[in-house]
Structure formats: C-alpha cells, structure tokens
Design a protein around this motif. Structure first.
Motif, PDB file in Angstrom:
ATOM      1  N   ARG A  55     -88.099 -18.679 -17.694  1.00  9.26           N
ATOM      2  CA  ARG A  55     -87.021 -18.816 -16.708  1.00  9.26           C
ATOM      3  C   ARG A  55     -85.984 -17.759 -17.062  1.00  9.26           C
ATOM      4  NH1 ARG A  55     -82.582 -23.385 -15.576  1.00  9.26           N
ATOM      5  NH2 ARG A  55     -82.100 -22.721 -13.465  1.00  9.26           N
ATOM      6  N   ILE A  56     -85.795 -16.811 -16.147  1.00 15.54           N
ATOM      7  CA  ILE A  56     -84.852 -15.712 -16.331  1.00 15.54           C
ATOM      8  C   ILE A  56     -83.606 -16.020 -15.510  1.00 15.54           C
ATOM      9  CG2 ILE A  56     -84.437 -13.252 -15.882  1.00 15.54           C
ATOM     10  CD1 ILE A  56     -86.554 -13.447 -17.906  1.00 15.54           C
ATOM     11  N   THR A  57     -82.441 -15.952 -16.142  1.00 18.41           N
ATOM     12  CA  THR A  57     -81.175 -16.075 -15.424  1.00 18.41           C
ATOM     13  C   THR A  57     -80.473 -14.725 -15.513  1.00 18.41           C
ATOM     14  OG1 THR A  57     -81.022 -18.417 -15.991  1.00 18.41           O
ATOM     15  CG2 THR A  57     -78.994 -17.334 -15.233  1.00 18.41           C
ATOM     16  N   ALA A  58     -80.399 -14.039 -14.379  1.00 15.41           N
ATOM     17  CA  ALA A  58     -79.774 -12.717 -14.309  1.00 15.41           C
ATOM     18  C   ALA A  58     -78.349 -12.871 -13.793  1.00 15.41           C
ATOM     19  CB  ALA A  58     -80.575 -11.810 -13.389  1.00 15.41           C
ATOM     20  N   THR A  59     -77.434 -12.058 -14.340  1.00 11.80           N
ATOM     21  CA  THR A  59     -76.016 -12.176 -14.001  1.00 11.80           C
ATOM     22  C   THR A  59     -75.407 -10.792 -13.769  1.00 11.80           C
ATOM     23  OG1 THR A  59     -75.881 -14.132 -15.411  1.00 11.80           O
ATOM     24  CG2 THR A  59     -73.810 -13.124 -14.772  1.00 11.80           C
ATOM     25  N   VAL A  60     -74.543 -10.718 -12.754  1.00 14.31           N
ATOM     26  CA  VAL A  60     -73.765  -9.506 -12.479  1.00 14.31           C
ATOM     27  C   VAL A  60     -72.309  -9.929 -12.323  1.00 14.31           C
ATOM     28  CG1 VAL A  60     -73.364  -7.582 -10.898  1.00 14.31           C
ATOM     29  CG2 VAL A  60     -75.683  -8.398 -11.278  1.00 14.31           C
ATOM     30  N   THR A  61     -71.393  -9.275 -13.061  1.00 16.28           N
ATOM     31  CA  THR A  61     -69.956  -9.547 -12.977  1.00 16.28           C
ATOM     32  C   THR A  61     -69.226  -8.246 -12.680  1.00 16.28           C
ATOM     33  OG1 THR A  61     -70.149 -11.335 -14.598  1.00 16.28           O
ATOM     34  CG2 THR A  61     -67.946 -10.443 -14.222  1.00 16.28           C
ATOM     35  N   ASN A  62     -68.326  -8.284 -11.691  1.00 15.16           N
ATOM     36  CA  ASN A  62     -67.542  -7.102 -11.338  1.00 15.16           C
ATOM     37  C   ASN A  62     -66.340  -7.023 -12.265  1.00 15.16           C
ATOM     38  OD1 ASN A  62     -66.124  -5.018 -10.194  1.00 15.16           O
ATOM     39  ND2 ASN A  62     -65.994  -5.914  -8.155  1.00 15.16           N
ATOM     40  N   GLN A  63     -66.290  -5.998 -13.107  1.00 21.33           N
ATOM     41  CA  GLN A  63     -65.185  -5.815 -14.027  1.00 21.33           C
ATOM     42  C   GLN A  63     -64.269  -4.671 -13.606  1.00 21.33           C
ATOM     43  OE1 GLN A  63     -67.016  -5.522 -17.958  1.00 21.33           O
ATOM     44  NE2 GLN A  63     -66.386  -7.642 -18.275  1.00 21.33           N
ATOM     45  N   SER A  64     -64.510  -4.101 -12.450  1.00 23.83           N
ATOM     46  CA  SER A  64     -63.653  -3.017 -11.968  1.00 23.83           C
ATOM     47  C   SER A  64     -62.912  -3.516 -10.732  1.00 23.83           C
ATOM     48  CB  SER A  64     -64.487  -1.772 -11.667  1.00 23.83           C
ATOM     49  OG  SER A  64     -65.402  -2.026 -10.623  1.00 23.83           O
ATOM     50  N   SER A  65     -62.473  -2.611  -9.902  1.00 22.19           N
ATOM     51  CA  SER A  65     -61.721  -3.001  -8.712  1.00 22.19           C
ATOM     52  C   SER A  65     -62.649  -3.611  -7.660  1.00 22.19           C
ATOM     53  CB  SER A  65     -61.010  -1.777  -8.133  1.00 22.19           C
ATOM     54  OG  SER A  65     -61.965  -0.789  -7.798  1.00 22.19           O
ATOM     55  N   ASP A  66     -62.048  -4.168  -6.620  1.00 21.21           N
ATOM     56  CA  ASP A  66     -62.829  -4.777  -5.550  1.00 21.21           C
ATOM     57  C   ASP A  66     -63.804  -3.757  -4.966  1.00 21.21           C
ATOM     58  OD1 ASP A  66     -61.305  -6.977  -5.969  1.00 21.21           O
ATOM     59  OD2 ASP A  66     -60.176  -6.852  -4.100  1.00 21.21           O
ATOM     60  N   TYR A  67     -65.020  -4.205  -4.696  1.00 18.63           N
ATOM     61  CA  TYR A  67     -66.033  -3.346  -4.099  1.00 18.63           C
ATOM     62  C   TYR A  67     -66.183  -3.764  -2.649  1.00 18.63           C
ATOM     63  CZ  TYR A  67     -70.496  -1.031  -3.323  1.00 18.63           C
ATOM     64  OH  TYR A  67     -71.501  -0.238  -2.829  1.00 18.63           O
ATOM     65  N   LEU A  68     -65.976  -2.830  -1.723  1.00 16.04           N
ATOM     66  CA  LEU A  68     -66.062  -3.120  -0.292  1.00 16.04           C
ATOM     67  C   LEU A  68     -66.895  -2.045   0.376  1.00 16.04           C
ATOM     68  CD1 LEU A  68     -65.136  -4.830   2.158  1.00 16.04           C
ATOM     69  CD2 LEU A  68     -63.180  -3.313   2.325  1.00 16.04           C
ATOM     70  N   LYS A  69     -67.882  -2.469   1.147  1.00 12.05           N
ATOM     71  CA  LYS A  69     -68.732  -1.551   1.902  1.00 12.05           C
ATOM     72  C   LYS A  69     -68.598  -1.934   3.369  1.00 12.05           C
ATOM     73  CE  LYS A  69     -73.566  -0.300   2.457  1.00 12.05           C
ATOM     74  NZ  LYS A  69     -74.927  -0.557   2.002  1.00 12.05           N
ATOM     75  N   LEU A  70     -68.081  -1.026   4.188  1.00 12.47           N
ATOM     76  CA  LEU A  70     -67.909  -1.287   5.612  1.00 12.47           C
ATOM     77  C   LEU A  70     -69.120  -0.799   6.390  1.00 12.47           C
ATOM     78  CD1 LEU A  70     -64.152  -0.332   6.050  1.00 12.47           C
ATOM     79  CD2 LEU A  70     -65.146  -2.611   5.865  1.00 12.47           C
ATOM     80  N   PHE A  71     -69.508  -1.569   7.409  1.00 10.11           N
ATOM     81  CA  PHE A  71     -70.634  -1.201   8.258  1.00 10.11           C
ATOM     82  C   PHE A  71     -70.140  -0.367   9.434  1.00 10.11           C
ATOM     83  CE2 PHE A  71     -72.615  -5.526   7.007  1.00 10.11           C
ATOM     84  CZ  PHE A  71     -73.014  -5.005   5.789  1.00 10.11           C
ATOM     85  N   ASP A  72     -71.054   0.384  10.026  1.00  8.77           N
ATOM     86  CA  ASP A  72     -70.709   1.175  11.211  1.00  8.77           C
ATOM     87  C   ASP A  72     -70.451   0.270  12.413  1.00  8.77           C
ATOM     88  OD1 ASP A  72     -70.961   3.569   9.829  1.00  8.77           O
ATOM     89  OD2 ASP A  72     -73.092   3.781  10.331  1.00  8.77           O
ATOM     90  N   TYR A  73     -71.178  -0.833  12.477  1.00 12.16           N
ATOM     91  CA  TYR A  73     -71.050  -1.771  13.594  1.00 12.16           C
ATOM     92  C   TYR A  73     -70.914  -3.190  13.059  1.00 12.16           C
ATOM     93  CZ  TYR A  73     -72.971   2.188  16.135  1.00 12.16           C
ATOM     94  OH  TYR A  73     -73.181   3.434  16.647  1.00 12.16           O
ATOM     95  N   ALA A  74     -70.106  -3.999  13.731  1.00 17.31           N
ATOM     96  CA  ALA A  74     -69.963  -5.403  13.351  1.00 17.31           C
ATOM     97  C   ALA A  74     -71.211  -6.166  13.803  1.00 17.31           C
ATOM     98  CB  ALA A  74     -68.721  -6.002  13.998  1.00 17.31           C
ATOM     99  N   THR A  75     -71.641  -7.117  12.985  1.00 20.36           N
ATOM    100  CA  THR A  75     -72.806  -7.940  13.324  1.00 20.36           C
ATOM    101  C   THR A  75     -72.442  -9.413  13.176  1.00 20.36           C
ATOM    102  OG1 THR A  75     -73.652  -7.950  11.067  1.00 20.36           O
ATOM    103  CG2 THR A  75     -74.412  -6.174  12.494  1.00 20.36           C
ATOM    104  N   GLU A  76     -73.246 -10.260  13.762  1.00 14.62           N
ATOM    105  CA  GLU A  76     -73.006 -11.695  13.656  1.00 14.62           C
ATOM    106  C   GLU A  76     -73.826 -12.322  12.534  1.00 14.62           C
ATOM    107  OE1 GLU A  76     -73.064 -13.842  17.335  1.00 14.62           O
ATOM    108  OE2 GLU A  76     -71.959 -12.267  18.373  1.00 14.62           O
ATOM    109  N   THR A  77     -74.839 -11.615  12.050  1.00 13.73           N
ATOM    110  CA  THR A  77     -75.668 -12.133  10.953  1.00 13.73           C
ATOM    111  C   THR A  77     -75.746 -11.085   9.841  1.00 13.73           C
ATOM    112  OG1 THR A  77     -77.689 -11.294  11.972  1.00 13.73           O
ATOM    113  CG2 THR A  77     -77.084 -13.577  12.451  1.00 13.73           C
ATOM    114  N   PHE A  78     -75.837 -11.579   8.631  1.00 17.46           N
ATOM    115  CA  PHE A  78     -75.948 -10.696   7.463  1.00 17.46           C
ATOM    116  C   PHE A  78     -77.400 -10.640   7.040  1.00 17.46           C
ATOM    117  CE2 PHE A  78     -75.656  -9.841   2.849  1.00 17.46           C
ATOM    118  CZ  PHE A  78     -74.923  -8.667   2.898  1.00 17.46           C
ATOM    119  N   GLU A  79     -77.939  -9.437   6.925  1.00 19.46           N
ATOM    120  CA  GLU A  79     -79.330  -9.269   6.556  1.00 19.46           C
ATOM    121  C   GLU A  79     -79.447  -8.931   5.074  1.00 19.46           C
ATOM    122  OE1 GLU A  79     -81.364  -6.524   9.093  1.00 19.46           O
ATOM    123  OE2 GLU A  79     -80.367  -7.300  10.874  1.00 19.46           O
ATOM    124  N   ASP A  80     -80.316  -9.652   4.391  1.00 14.61           N
ATOM    125  CA  ASP A  80     -80.591  -9.358   2.988  1.00 14.61           C
ATOM    126  C   ASP A  80     -81.639  -8.248   2.938  1.00 14.61           C
ATOM    127  OD1 ASP A  80     -78.867 -11.259   2.111  1.00 14.61           O
ATOM    128  OD2 ASP A  80     -80.390 -12.754   1.646  1.00 14.61           O
TER     129      ASP A  80
END
Length: 172
Positions: A55-80
């Motif tokens: 059983r692997i538990t992977a972790t990611v923690t943001n230790q820098s400033s806020d990370y924001l990625k803006l899309f070209d177009y607004a959507t109603e659903t988020f795709e993984d």
C-alpha cells in the motif's frame, strides 16, 4: 551570430527537459521539487503468487506561493487529464497484476467562479431585479493548488516477490 542563437536554443531546450524530468524517491523521505514537497510511504500487506502487495501513500505539499492555472475557456466540468495534473507518480517495478496500480496522477483543484446569465425559460423575476444578475451558475475558469495545501492518495501496487517498490515522480 548563429553560434549564439544555437547556444540560446540549446539552453532553452535543456531547461525545459530538466524542469520535466523524473526524480527518484525513497520510502519515507520527502524531496522538494519546484516548491512542492513530494514523498511516499510503503507498507507491505501480503505476498501471493510471486508478488508482494504494497500500500503506497503518495503525498504532495505546496511549500511555495499559490499555484494557479487559468484555462482559455470556462467549463462546467473538470476533466482529470494529464494537462490538468500537478504531479505524476510512476511505480517503476510494479507489475499491474490483479488490477493494481502502476502509476498515478495528482490533479489540481478546480477554480470556480459564479457568472450571471439570462434565462428565457426560467420563472420570471421581480420587475425591480436585473434578470442578468438574478440567475447565476458556477463555472470552472482554471485550476489551483494554494500554498500550504496537501494532497495525499493511497494505491495498491504489486511488485515481484522480495523487491521493494521503486517510485519516481515528475512535478509539472
């Protein structure tokens, strides 16, 4: 002049390749990559048919400033999909038997805003209200991972009997 241009282009390519390269991880030790603290822990659960189940538990923690990625177009659903991924964990010696994992993506959190819209088939609004501001809906304009946030996921992997999991990560 051509020589200088060639050196500049090679440096740009090298920086891009380096920024998206894999980093080997060890069990229980965290590594900082591009302001993100990444790591994993592995616990052996079982041995069956020549494979060890971990059983692997992977972790990611943001230790820098806020990370924001803006899309070209607004959507109603988020795709993984990999475009919206924050990190990619690869379990290099996992064999994938019995529906176990061989890799994992960590995704950013969708960034929602409320936008007004007009609605012709909706119930009428009072005369003193603006119909454009009466009806609102949430849309996704991007993805974010705020400073200090942590994401953690658990996965079951199978490796050949007697081996320990080998994990590497790429932070985008």
């Amino acid at each position: 002049m051509n020589r200088i241009l060639t050196i500049i282009i090679i440096n740009i390519i090298a920086i891009n390749l380096y920024s998206q390269s894999f980093t080997e991880l060890t069990n229980g030790n965290n590594v900082q990559i591009h302001g993100m603290l990444v790591g994993y822990t592995a616990v052996k659960k079982d041995t069956k048919k020549g494979s060890d189940l971990y059983r692997i538990t992977a972790t990611v923690t943001n230790q820098s400033s806020d990370y924001l990625k803006l899309f070209d177009y607004a959507t109603e659903t988020f795709e993984d999909n990999p475009q919206n991924a924050l990190a990619y964990f690869q379990f290099t010696n996992a064999n994938g038997k019995a529906f176990s994992s061989t890799s994992a993506h960590f995704y950013l959190n969708p960034k929602y805003i409320k936008v007004p819209y007009s609605c012709k088939k909706c119930p009428p609004v009072a005369k003193d209200e603006d119909p454009e501001n009466h009806y609102t809906k949430s849309v996704i304009i991007g993805a974010e991972f705020v400073s200090g946030s942590t994401k953690s996921e658990s996965y079951h992997i199978r490796v050949p009997e007697g081996e320990v999991p080998k994990v590497r990560v790429m932070v985008y």
